[in-house]
Design a protein around this motif. Sequence first.
Motif, short mmCIF file in Angstrom:
data_model
loop_
_atom_site.label_atom_id
_atom_site.label_comp_id
_atom_site.label_asym_id
_atom_site.label_seq_id
_atom_site.Cartn_x
_atom_site.Cartn_y
_atom_site.Cartn_z
N SER A 208 46.45 28.42 35.02
CA SER A 208 46.78 29.60 34.21
C SER A 208 45.60 30.57 34.15
O SER A 208 45.76 31.79 34.26
CB SER A 208 47.15 29.16 32.79
OG SER A 208 48.36 28.42 32.80
N ALA B 160 53.07 40.20 29.43
CA ALA B 160 54.02 39.16 29.83
C ALA B 160 53.29 37.92 30.33
O ALA B 160 53.66 36.79 30.01
CB ALA B 160 54.96 39.70 30.90
N LEU B 161 52.24 38.13 31.12
CA LEU B 161 51.48 36.99 31.63
C LEU B 161 50.83 36.22 30.48
O LEU B 161 50.83 34.98 30.46
CB LEU B 161 50.42 37.46 32.62
CG LEU B 161 49.48 36.37 33.17
CD1 LEU B 161 50.28 35.30 33.92
CD2 LEU B 161 48.42 36.98 34.09
N TRP B 162 50.30 36.95 29.51
CA TRP B 162 49.63 36.28 28.39
C TRP B 162 50.63 35.51 27.53
O TRP B 162 50.34 34.40 27.07
CB TRP B 162 48.86 37.29 27.56
CG TRP B 162 48.11 36.63 26.44
CD1 TRP B 162 48.30 36.82 25.11
CD2 TRP B 162 47.09 35.64 26.56
NE1 TRP B 162 47.45 36.01 24.38
CE2 TRP B 162 46.69 35.28 25.26
CE3 TRP B 162 46.46 35.03 27.65
CZ2 TRP B 162 45.71 34.34 25.00
CZ3 TRP B 162 45.48 34.10 27.41
CH2 TRP B 162 45.11 33.75 26.10
N ARG B 163 51.82 36.07 27.33
CA ARG B 163 52.86 35.34 26.59
C ARG B 163 53.22 34.04 27.30
O ARG B 163 53.36 32.99 26.67
CB ARG B 163 54.12 36.21 26.42
CG ARG B 163 54.02 37.25 25.34
CD ARG B 163 55.40 37.81 24.99
NE ARG B 163 56.05 38.41 26.14
CZ ARG B 163 55.91 39.68 26.48
NH1 ARG B 163 55.13 40.49 25.77
NH2 ARG B 163 56.55 40.16 27.53
N GLU B 164 53.34 34.13 28.61
CA GLU B 164 53.67 32.93 29.40
C GLU B 164 52.57 31.88 29.28
O GLU B 164 52.85 30.68 29.10
CB GLU B 164 53.85 33.33 30.87
CG GLU B 164 54.17 32.18 31.79
CD GLU B 164 54.24 32.61 33.25
OE1 GLU B 164 54.00 31.76 34.13
OE2 GLU B 164 54.50 33.80 33.50
N ILE B 165 51.32 32.32 29.36
CA ILE B 165 50.19 31.38 29.25
C ILE B 165 50.14 30.77 27.85
O ILE B 165 49.93 29.55 27.67
CB ILE B 165 48.86 32.09 29.57
CG1 ILE B 165 48.81 32.44 31.06
CG2 ILE B 165 47.66 31.22 29.19
CD1 ILE B 165 47.60 33.28 31.46
N GLN C 250 52.61 30.32 25.70
CA GLN C 250 53.71 29.35 25.56
C GLN C 250 53.38 28.05 26.28
O GLN C 250 53.66 26.95 25.78
CB GLN C 250 55.00 29.95 26.10
CG GLN C 250 55.53 31.11 25.27
CD GLN C 250 56.65 31.85 25.95
OE1 GLN C 250 57.07 31.51 27.07
NE2 GLN C 250 57.18 32.88 25.29
N ARG C 251 52.79 28.16 27.46
CA ARG C 251 52.48 26.98 28.26
C ARG C 251 51.39 26.13 27.61
O ARG C 251 51.46 24.91 27.62
CB ARG C 251 52.07 27.42 29.67
CG ARG C 251 52.02 26.29 30.69
CD ARG C 251 51.53 26.84 32.03
NE ARG C 251 52.33 27.98 32.45
CZ ARG C 251 51.88 28.98 33.20
NH1 ARG C 251 50.61 28.99 33.57
NH2 ARG C 251 52.66 29.95 33.55
#
Length: 500
Positions: A431, A489-494, A496-497
Amino acid sequence: MADEKREIERKYESDDSGLPDLTGVGGVTAVLDKGVVELDAMYYDTADERLAADSLTLRRRTGGADAGWHLKFPVAPGIRDEIRAPLSDTVPEEIAALVRSRVRDAELIPLVRLRSARDVRHLVDADGVLLAEASVDAVTAERLGGKGGAAQWTEIEVELADGGDPAFLDLVEKRLRRAGVQPSRAPSKLARALEQTAGRKRRRKDKRARPVTASDHVLAYLRAQRDVLVELDPAVRRDVPDAVHRMRVATRRARSTLRSFRPVLDRTVTDPIGVELKWLAGELGVGRDQEVLAERLTTALDTVPPTLITGPVRERLVSWSETGHGSAQSHLAGVLDSRRYLTLLDTLDRLLADPPLRKAGGKRPEKVLGKAVRKDLATLSALVEEALGAPPGKERDTAVHEARKKAKRTRYAAEAATKALGEPARALTASMKSLTTLLGDHQDSVMARLTLLELSAVAHAAGESTFTYGLLYGREEARAAAAEAELPALWREITQRTSG
């Protein structure tokens, strides 16, 4: 002046029966007898064999067509890069510089003398083109300085001709094996000589036990970065592609490790080392940053239609890049020869040999390392949120750059903890790599625009059109805006992960 040659060869045991017939192997139409050459070589190393420990060989050899000083770096099994310099009474400075990261202040002394009677054969094709040189070497080895004895053996050596296909050596080996000839047990004549003439057991690199405590993991990662610095030093001096970048990354990894894992190592000892690592990374960045920008701008210019290129833009880019690279390379050579740099290497050695451990260093790694990684991640989260909330322009550029630096530190901390934490650390590393790639593209755009403004000003002063510089500037603005748009969007994905 030293020159360089890629040496691809294989060595075999010989029972004194000579070289089997190799006619017909891989296009060999003739085996030409080139006679016997007498070679006499003195192999130099430190008294504690630091070069041999890293499989480097340094010799002064007389006889044959390539008499002189030879320094060999391992590349892969059977492949070495050989640096050559003319004969002289002492080790040439350009050769000595390439082993300085390993030798430091120790003296290079002759340890072994090898004398070889080399019976040479040339393997040529139907057009008389040399495919390889095969020889039968009758070797006499003598340990110098009264620390060992002597040894004798005979071996077969097959060296590929310059520009040859390495697959040819596979065909030769197949023929040799059918004739009962086996590969040599030693990777080089020197390695065999040291083994057979030693009056004591040879020094070997330490084989580290599997990490158990938190400090074991941290020190293993730090040791790996120290090793990379030492190993890449000669590659940087030789201007090997990407060597500066890799050495700079190792420097940053080492510094980040000291900062992220302060609960493990006493910061009163490590903080001054961190200062020196920051200095070294900065010096390495002088050339690297310009190299990255030059590649970025040249690639961007390649996408501009010829009708939109006004003035000698490409020529200015090439001149700017070459001038900067040449001066940076000269500067780096001075840095790597400096007392400050060599002292840093010595200090890292002492730290690893006698680490200043804190109480947490002796504990099990999962809790200690996991807490340190989570702390870095929490700080990164605050910086990313700050960047997302900053107004466009210089303030956002600065905030994004700060987040990028922290993302790198978090990535390196996760890497160091991977063997202890397993899949969660590997996932976080991946990530952080995605995040630093995006933020790095943004920062590169910022720096590219500054460079374009400087080049445009020079072109304007020379009476040249600055249209194309403006065009490239606009495209860089668009790239930065795209990165900023992609970040939420990338930060939201990271998030959540990593919170799952």
